[in-house]
Enzyme design. Structure first.
Site, PDB file in Angstrom:
ATOM      1  N   ASN A 141     -78.115 -37.340 -27.724  1.00  0.00           N
ATOM      2  CA  ASN A 141     -78.374 -36.515 -28.901  1.00  0.00           C
ATOM      3  C   ASN A 141     -79.818 -36.697 -29.379  1.00  0.00           C
ATOM      4  OD1 ASN A 141     -77.783 -34.647 -30.850  1.00  0.00           O
ATOM      5  ND2 ASN A 141     -76.206 -35.847 -31.877  1.00  0.00           N
TER       6      ASN A 141
ATOM      7  N   HIS B   4     -72.793 -36.386 -40.060  1.00  0.00           N
ATOM      8  CA  HIS B   4     -71.738 -36.122 -39.089  1.00  0.00           C
ATOM      9  C   HIS B   4     -70.456 -35.629 -39.755  1.00  0.00           C
ATOM     10  CE1 HIS B   4     -74.087 -38.167 -35.921  1.00  0.00           C
ATOM     11  NE2 HIS B   4     -73.297 -37.516 -35.094  1.00  0.00           N
TER      12      HIS B   4
END
Length: 495
Positions: free
Chosen positions: A318, A349
């Site tokens: 990521n 998140h």
């Protein structure tokens, strides 16, 4: 999930059409912005229904904040609003409608839009308010020197190439692509001196796209055939915990978490291929003259699977999100930047408790891994044979630590997460604390080495990433002369 895949495949075809028939040499930037935005909103509407209005509302209010607040403080207000709006949507989706179940989750694209809103707000603040000498090299190259129009802003946030799965890109890179100047590459002489000759080239992304689609196919095949037979939830099965030996349990922990990764490989690699198919993502040429289409790539699979340190894993997983965390949080934090960065990552998140358990555990693992690396690694790098043994041991330790850390991220809830950790007697938590007591972090080095020793695990390599990404010209830097922009880009390429 079917909607997502269908929309992404449609976006892939649209990207080829966009590059072929709406190429910057044939079409004005205005038309390219309009088409990219309308296609993006159409895909969002098809995939998420009227929930897609959240994308427009979040972007529209953020743009209004930028206009009325002014460049001095707008980055703070945009950051709080965008992250707050995302969090409210996540709370609503998780705790009111669909706890623990997969759905066509509109908060996924909102996470990417939140990154873009906050990144651009900081880049405008850096470019239009802060003094040039106060900026880091990466901030200087990313700084935006004029306010974008509403169309440019919506196109950046909601274009069809990245609205469903990203990845994050810098505003200047995107505008440069839309205006057709992403292929202007600086040529340098062999002796390193700057050459003022430039070439307008248009390399084909077809090979890069084909390679990434092959990776997507293999990842999807692995996910559909293997992942289902190795559920992460089996790690907390009562019978398995009671009968399996410790080596068997740790081996299953590793393979079950490894099997959970291909769905991310598929989604991120497909998103990268879509951008490349549209002509976006060209970084330049390597030393052998080959084209590089990894400007906005989000992962490097080989380095992930064979990482020998926590740092190496996070460097390659990521990537664009790690860069975002570094740019908007770590570089600007006034105290405990590592802890603040992990907390921001958890908030971004979502609101599942498992995310917070993972990132709090990640803080411990990060600090412990850094302490071990700083204190003992240099004893094992002299002899190739010893270094090989060290790499094997650290690969095993890294894979175990990563798997142990991210179990709550997959299980989501508190009870199963603590069931797993208690069945392991919190062994790696305790080991990390002991490591930090025995091997404190080194903070006595001078100069840049001292700075490196206290950076987060991804920082040094991602500093290179952020500079390497400046492989094209600025389109909004009206305060700088062309020569200054060339120098900035040339230095980035050298690094």
């Amino acid at each position: 999930q079917v909607n997502f895949v269908v929309c992404q495949l449609f976006a892939l075809l649209a990207a080829v059409w966009f590059r072929t028939y709406l190429h910057s040499s044939k079409t004005s930037p205005f038309i390219r912005h309009v088409v990219a935005t309308l296609l993006g909103l159409y895909l969002a509407l098809f995939c998420f229904g009227w929930y897609a209005l959240h994308f427009v509302i979040q972007s529209g209010i953020s743009y209004y904040i930028m206009i009325i607040i002014g460049v001095e403080n707008m980055h703070k207000y945009c950051f709080v609003f965008a992250l707050g709006y995302l969090t409210v949507c996540q709370i609503t989706r998780v705790y009111i409608f669909d706890y623990g179940q997969y759905s066509a989750d509109f908060s996924g694209p909102m996470m990417i839009i939140t990154q873009k809103i906050t990144s651009l707000a900081f880049e405008i603040h850096d470019g239009m308010f802060r003094k040039n000498e106060d900026l880091t090299p990466s901030q200087r190259c990313l700084a935006v020197r004029r306010m974008p129009s509403l169309l440019e802003y919506l196109s950046y946030n909601c274009n069809f190439m990245g609205i469903l799965a990203g990845p994050l890109c810098s505003y200047k890179d995107y505008i440069t692509f839309i205006e057709g100047r992403s292929y202007q590459l600086q040529q340098s002489e062999a002796n390193g001196k700057e050459d003022t000759k430039y070439e307008q080239t248009d390399p084909s992304p077809n090979i890069a796209v084909a390679q990434k689609l092959l990776i997507c196919g293999l990842s999807l095949l692995f996910h559909m055939t293997i992942t289902k037979t190795l559920p992460v939830e089996y790690n907390i099965d009562d019978n398995f915990r009671a009968t399996a030996s410790w080596p068997v349990r740790f081996f299953y922990l590793y393979v079950s978490l490894m099997a959970a990764r291909p769905k991310y490989y598929f989604a991120w690699t497909l998103a990268d291929a879509i951008n490349n198919a549209a002509g976006f993502g060209f970084r330049g040429y390597d030393k052998n003259g080959g084209t590089r289409w990894d400007l906005i790539s989000n992962l490097r699979i080989q380095q992930i699977e064979f990482s020998t340190s926590f740092k190496m894993f996070l460097d390659n997983w990521n990537i664009q999100t790690a860069l975002w965390l570094k740019r908007v949080c770590y570089e600007r934090a006034t105290f405990s930047p590592t802890i603040q960065t992990f907390i921001l990552s958890a908030i971004w998140h979502g609101v599942y408790p498992g995310y917070y358990l993972t990132f709090l555990t990640g803080v411990l693992m990060t600090l412990a891994a850094r302490a071990i690396r700083n204190n003992i690694r240099h004893y094992f790098v002299e002899s190739p044979a010893v270094k090989l043994c060290y790499d094997i041991v650290t690969w095993m330790a890294t894979q175990a630590a990563i798997s142990y850390t991210v179990v709550p991220f997959v299980l989501l809830s508190v009870k199963p997460s603590f069931t797993f950790y208690s069945s392991c007697y919190f062994c790696l938590h305790i080991a990390s604390i002991l490591v930090l007591l025995v091997f404190p972090l080194k903070r006595t080095q001078k100069g840049s080495k001292k700075h490196e020793s206290v950076q987060p695990v991804w920082s040094r390599k991602l500093e290179e990433e952020s500079l390497l990404q400046k492989n094209n010209y600025s389109t909004t830097n009206n305060s700088f002369s062309q020569k200054q922009e060339i120098t900035c880009r040339y230095q980035a390429l050298k690094q």
